[in-house]
Motif scaffolding. Structure first.
Motif, PDB file in Angstrom:
ATOM      1  N   GLU A  99      58.191 -33.563 -31.089  1.00 33.43           N
ATOM      2  CA  GLU A  99      59.552 -33.023 -31.196  1.00 33.43           C
ATOM      3  C   GLU A  99      59.842 -32.514 -32.602  1.00 33.43           C
ATOM      4  OE1 GLU A  99      62.139 -32.342 -29.068  1.00 33.43           O
ATOM      5  OE2 GLU A  99      60.589 -32.676 -27.576  1.00 33.43           O
ATOM      6  N   CYS A 100      59.369 -33.234 -33.608  1.00 28.30           N
ATOM      7  CA  CYS A 100      59.613 -32.808 -34.990  1.00 28.30           C
ATOM      8  C   CYS A 100      58.931 -31.469 -35.276  1.00 28.30           C
ATOM      9  CB  CYS A 100      59.137 -33.875 -35.975  1.00 28.30           C
ATOM     10  SG  CYS A 100      57.390 -34.315 -35.854  1.00 28.30           S
ATOM     11  N   ILE A 101      57.750 -31.298 -34.746  1.00 21.95           N
ATOM     12  CA  ILE A 101      57.002 -30.054 -34.977  1.00 21.95           C
ATOM     13  C   ILE A 101      57.647 -28.897 -34.232  1.00 21.95           C
ATOM     14  CG2 ILE A 101      54.752 -28.955 -34.618  1.00 21.95           C
ATOM     15  CD1 ILE A 101      53.802 -32.052 -34.778  1.00 21.95           C
ATOM     16  N   TYR A 102      58.114 -29.160 -33.043  1.00 23.47           N
ATOM     17  CA  TYR A 102      58.800 -28.135 -32.258  1.00 23.47           C
ATOM     18  C   TYR A 102      60.059 -27.655 -32.982  1.00 23.47           C
ATOM     19  CZ  TYR A 102      61.545 -26.046 -28.509  1.00 23.47           C
ATOM     20  OH  TYR A 102      62.315 -25.192 -27.767  1.00 23.47           O
ATOM     21  N   ARG A 103      60.801 -28.587 -33.570  1.00 23.71           N
ATOM     22  CA  ARG A 103      62.076 -28.255 -34.194  1.00 23.71           C
ATOM     23  C   ARG A 103      61.950 -27.807 -35.649  1.00 23.71           C
ATOM     24  NH1 ARG A 103      66.355 -30.397 -30.932  1.00 23.71           N
ATOM     25  NH2 ARG A 103      65.456 -31.509 -29.184  1.00 23.71           N
ATOM     26  N   ALA A 104      60.959 -28.304 -36.365  1.00 20.00           N
ATOM     27  CA  ALA A 104      60.770 -27.945 -37.783  1.00 20.00           C
ATOM     28  C   ALA A 104      59.279 -27.705 -38.050  1.00 20.00           C
ATOM     29  CB  ALA A 104      61.322 -29.046 -38.682  1.00 20.00           C
TER      30      ALA A 104
ATOM     31  N   ALA B 127      65.339 -32.334 -36.560  1.00 26.51           N
ATOM     32  CA  ALA B 127      63.999 -32.723 -36.125  1.00 26.51           C
ATOM     33  C   ALA B 127      63.814 -34.233 -36.239  1.00 26.51           C
ATOM     34  CB  ALA B 127      62.948 -31.992 -36.960  1.00 26.51           C
ATOM     35  N   ALA B 128      64.284 -34.813 -37.324  1.00 22.12           N
ATOM     36  CA  ALA B 128      64.165 -36.264 -37.503  1.00 22.12           C
ATOM     37  C   ALA B 128      64.960 -37.010 -36.436  1.00 22.12           C
ATOM     38  CB  ALA B 128      64.638 -36.658 -38.900  1.00 22.12           C
ATOM     39  N   ARG B 129      66.144 -36.525 -36.146  1.00 21.92           N
ATOM     40  CA  ARG B 129      66.984 -37.169 -35.123  1.00 21.92           C
ATOM     41  C   ARG B 129      66.388 -37.029 -33.725  1.00 21.92           C
ATOM     42  NH1 ARG B 129      71.489 -34.600 -38.310  1.00 21.92           N
ATOM     43  NH2 ARG B 129      72.227 -36.295 -39.622  1.00 21.92           N
ATOM     44  N   ALA B 130      65.591 -35.997 -33.509  1.00 20.76           N
ATOM     45  CA  ALA B 130      65.012 -35.745 -32.192  1.00 20.76           C
ATOM     46  C   ALA B 130      63.787 -36.615 -31.899  1.00 20.76           C
ATOM     47  CB  ALA B 130      64.631 -34.268 -32.067  1.00 20.76           C
ATOM     48  N   CYS B 131      63.277 -37.298 -32.902  1.00 22.85           N
ATOM     49  CA  CYS B 131      62.086 -38.133 -32.684  1.00 22.85           C
ATOM     50  C   CYS B 131      62.403 -39.232 -31.668  1.00 22.85           C
ATOM     51  CB  CYS B 131      61.620 -38.762 -34.000  1.00 22.85           C
ATOM     52  SG  CYS B 131      60.191 -39.856 -33.761  1.00 22.85           S
ATOM     53  N   PRO B 132      61.698 -39.252 -30.537  1.00 20.25           N
ATOM     54  CA  PRO B 132      61.998 -40.253 -29.510  1.00 20.25           C
ATOM     55  C   PRO B 132      61.588 -41.673 -29.898  1.00 20.25           C
ATOM     56  CG  PRO B 132      60.101 -38.948 -28.865  1.00 20.25           C
ATOM     57  CD  PRO B 132      60.655 -38.324 -30.122  1.00 20.25           C
ATOM     58  N   HIS B 133      60.809 -41.796 -30.972  1.00 20.92           N
ATOM     59  CA  HIS B 133      60.342 -43.116 -31.397  1.00 20.92           C
ATOM     60  C   HIS B 133      60.973 -43.558 -32.717  1.00 20.92           C
ATOM     61  CE1 HIS B 133      57.522 -42.948 -28.123  1.00 20.92           C
ATOM     62  NE2 HIS B 133      57.214 -41.738 -28.506  1.00 20.92           N
ATOM     63  N   PHE B 134      61.943 -42.775 -33.194  1.00 18.35           N
ATOM     64  CA  PHE B 134      62.666 -43.096 -34.429  1.00 18.35           C
ATOM     65  C   PHE B 134      61.715 -43.330 -35.597  1.00 18.35           C
ATOM     66  CE2 PHE B 134      65.089 -44.569 -30.755  1.00 18.35           C
ATOM     67  CZ  PHE B 134      66.213 -43.769 -30.873  1.00 18.35           C
TER      68      PHE B 134
END
Length: 72
Positions: free
Chosen positions: A20-25, A53-60
């Motif tokens: 998710e982080c790579i997709y967003r940033a 991107a950090a907030r989107a990480c499903p594993h925090f």
């Protein structure tokens, strides 16, 4: 401290390589050979994009600070 740079940390034990982080940033994050996120550049994506991107990480697994202020 508006001039202070963002500090991005990734908890490599929490990261599961969801991407998710790579997709967003994509200019800030990448996956390494272990399929875990790494920071490739702190200044390439905007602050808003990095925070999203950090907030989107499903594993925090991603934390972001500026100086002593934790943003995510």
């Amino acid at each position: 401290m508006p001039d202070a740079k963002l500090e991005i940390a990734i908890d490599r034990t929490a990261c599961r390589g969801a991407g998710e982080c790579i997709y967003r940033a994509p200019r800030t994050f990448a996956l390494d050979a272990s399929d875990r996120a790494v920071v490739v550049s702190v200044d390439s994506d905007s602050e808003a994009v990095v925070l999203a991107a950090a907030r989107a990480c499903p594993h925090f697994a991603i934390s972001v600070q500026r100086g002593s202020e934790r943003l995510v």
